[in-house]
Design a protein around this motif. Structure first.
Motif, mmCIF file in Angstrom:
data_model
loop_
_atom_site.group_PDB
_atom_site.id
_atom_site.type_symbol
_atom_site.label_atom_id
_atom_site.label_comp_id
_atom_site.label_asym_id
_atom_site.label_seq_id
_atom_site.Cartn_x
_atom_site.Cartn_y
_atom_site.Cartn_z
ATOM 1 N N SER A 158 -2.179 0.930 8.654
ATOM 2 C CA SER A 158 -1.438 -0.077 9.427
ATOM 3 C C SER A 158 -2.133 -0.404 10.739
ATOM 4 O O SER A 158 -2.214 -1.574 11.127
ATOM 5 C CB SER A 158 0.002 0.376 9.659
ATOM 6 O OG SER A 158 0.052 1.558 10.428
ATOM 7 N N TYR A 171 4.016 -1.775 3.730
ATOM 8 C CA TYR A 171 3.877 -0.338 3.514
ATOM 9 C C TYR A 171 5.121 0.368 4.029
ATOM 10 O O TYR A 171 6.063 -0.272 4.497
ATOM 11 C CB TYR A 171 2.588 0.176 4.176
ATOM 12 C CG TYR A 171 2.714 0.495 5.640
ATOM 13 C CD1 TYR A 171 2.553 1.805 6.100
ATOM 14 C CD2 TYR A 171 3.025 -0.482 6.574
ATOM 15 C CE1 TYR A 171 2.678 2.109 7.449
ATOM 16 C CE2 TYR A 171 3.142 -0.189 7.912
ATOM 17 C CZ TYR A 171 2.972 1.114 8.346
ATOM 18 O OH TYR A 171 3.103 1.425 9.680
ATOM 19 N N THR A 221 3.944 9.020 -3.107
ATOM 20 C CA THR A 221 2.977 8.017 -3.559
ATOM 21 C C THR A 221 2.951 7.967 -5.078
ATOM 22 O O THR A 221 2.951 6.886 -5.679
ATOM 23 C CB THR A 221 1.574 8.337 -2.998
ATOM 24 O OG1 THR A 221 1.650 8.373 -1.572
ATOM 25 C CG2 THR A 221 0.542 7.324 -3.444
ATOM 26 N N MET A 247 -0.811 6.364 6.290
ATOM 27 C CA MET A 247 0.046 5.220 6.602
ATOM 28 C C MET A 247 -0.292 4.660 7.984
ATOM 29 O O MET A 247 -0.451 3.455 8.153
ATOM 30 C CB MET A 247 1.519 5.603 6.544
ATOM 31 C CG MET A 247 2.091 5.705 5.174
ATOM 32 S SD MET A 247 3.894 5.746 5.335
ATOM 33 C CE MET A 247 4.343 6.287 3.714
ATOM 34 N N VAL A 280 0.850 -1.183 0.000
ATOM 35 C CA VAL A 280 0.000 0.000 0.000
ATOM 36 C C VAL A 280 0.888 1.236 0.000
ATOM 37 O O VAL A 280 1.758 1.398 0.860
ATOM 38 C CB VAL A 280 -0.952 0.023 1.216
ATOM 39 C CG1 VAL A 280 -1.739 1.324 1.258
ATOM 40 C CG2 VAL A 280 -1.895 -1.173 1.159
ATOM 41 N N TYR A 281 0.659 2.081 -0.990
ATOM 42 C CA TYR A 281 1.312 3.380 -1.085
ATOM 43 C C TYR A 281 0.290 4.427 -0.661
ATOM 44 O O TYR A 281 -0.861 4.385 -1.111
ATOM 45 C CB TYR A 281 1.750 3.665 -2.519
ATOM 46 C CG TYR A 281 2.729 2.676 -3.112
ATOM 47 C CD1 TYR A 281 3.887 2.307 -2.432
ATOM 48 C CD2 TYR A 281 2.504 2.118 -4.363
ATOM 49 C CE1 TYR A 281 4.789 1.409 -2.990
ATOM 50 C CE2 TYR A 281 3.406 1.227 -4.935
ATOM 51 C CZ TYR A 281 4.551 0.880 -4.241
ATOM 52 O OH TYR A 281 5.447 0.001 -4.801
ATOM 53 N N CYS A 282 0.709 5.363 0.171
ATOM 54 C CA CYS A 282 -0.215 6.406 0.620
ATOM 55 C C CYS A 282 0.544 7.495 1.366
ATOM 56 O O CYS A 282 1.729 7.353 1.656
ATOM 57 C CB CYS A 282 -1.316 5.832 1.499
ATOM 58 S SG CYS A 282 -0.763 5.005 2.998
#
Length: 178
Positions: A49, A37, A109, A45, A5-7
């Motif tokens: 998580s 991540y 991102t 993030m 996951v990119y954020c």
């Protein structure tokens, strides 16, 4: 399945961004997947998580040796992978991935997302890529992708394994289809 996951490490200015991050994290945990991540405790993030951990997921944080990022390290993750540089962080996350999801985020991102898209266009990866399009966040980027194809700098098949959606059910089905 390892879902990268990119954020953003900030929350943005729309509460729906946080809601999307929490929904994604919860689904990752409840479906028995692993979150990979950037390892930060703040912003989207932190939200993705924390939700994943609360839902029982294994969570792997990949952190470069960058003081600003290390200062935001999320505590209590299943595993930490430290890398010397940002480039090695990105490479390690890509190596671990079975799927990629981009929640809203900033330049970092976008950098991560476009690298994975480039690898897909070269058939280096075939992992599904999802742009979690909360409140139309990725619609301007979708227009850029369309322009790439319409201008002859890419082909539709480069983007065939990508989904733009804010519907968690559609996202889950896209990621887990065989």
């Amino acid at each position: 399945m390892n879902i990268v996951v990119y954020c953003g490490s900030s929350s943005g200015n729309d509460e729906r961004f946080l809601e999307s991050a929490k929904a994604l994290g919860k689904w990752i945990g409840e479906s028995g997947n692993t979150l990979v991540y950037g390892g930060a405790s703040k912003g989207l993030m932190g939200a993705v998580s924390t939700a994943a951990l609360e839902a029982g997921a294994e969570v792997i944080g990949v952190l470069p040796d960058v003081p600003l990022i290390q200062a935001r390290r999320q505590q209590g993750l299943t595993q930490y992978i430290d890398t010397p540089t940002m480039a090695e962080r990105k490479a390690r996350m890509i190596e671990l991935a079975d799927a990629f999801v981009a929640l809203p985020g900033g330049i970092g991102t976008l950098d991560e997302l476009t690298e994975v898209m480039s690898l897909m266009s070269l058939n280096i990866t075939s992992c599904p890529i999802v742009l979690f399009d909360t409140n139309g966040y990725y619609q301007p980027f979708r227009a850029v992708v369309r322009n790439i194809v319409e201008s002859g700098f890419g082909r539709d098949e480069y983007f065939a394994n990508m989904l733009f959606s804010e519907d968690m059910k559609d996202i889950a089905e896209f990621i887990t289809r065989k």
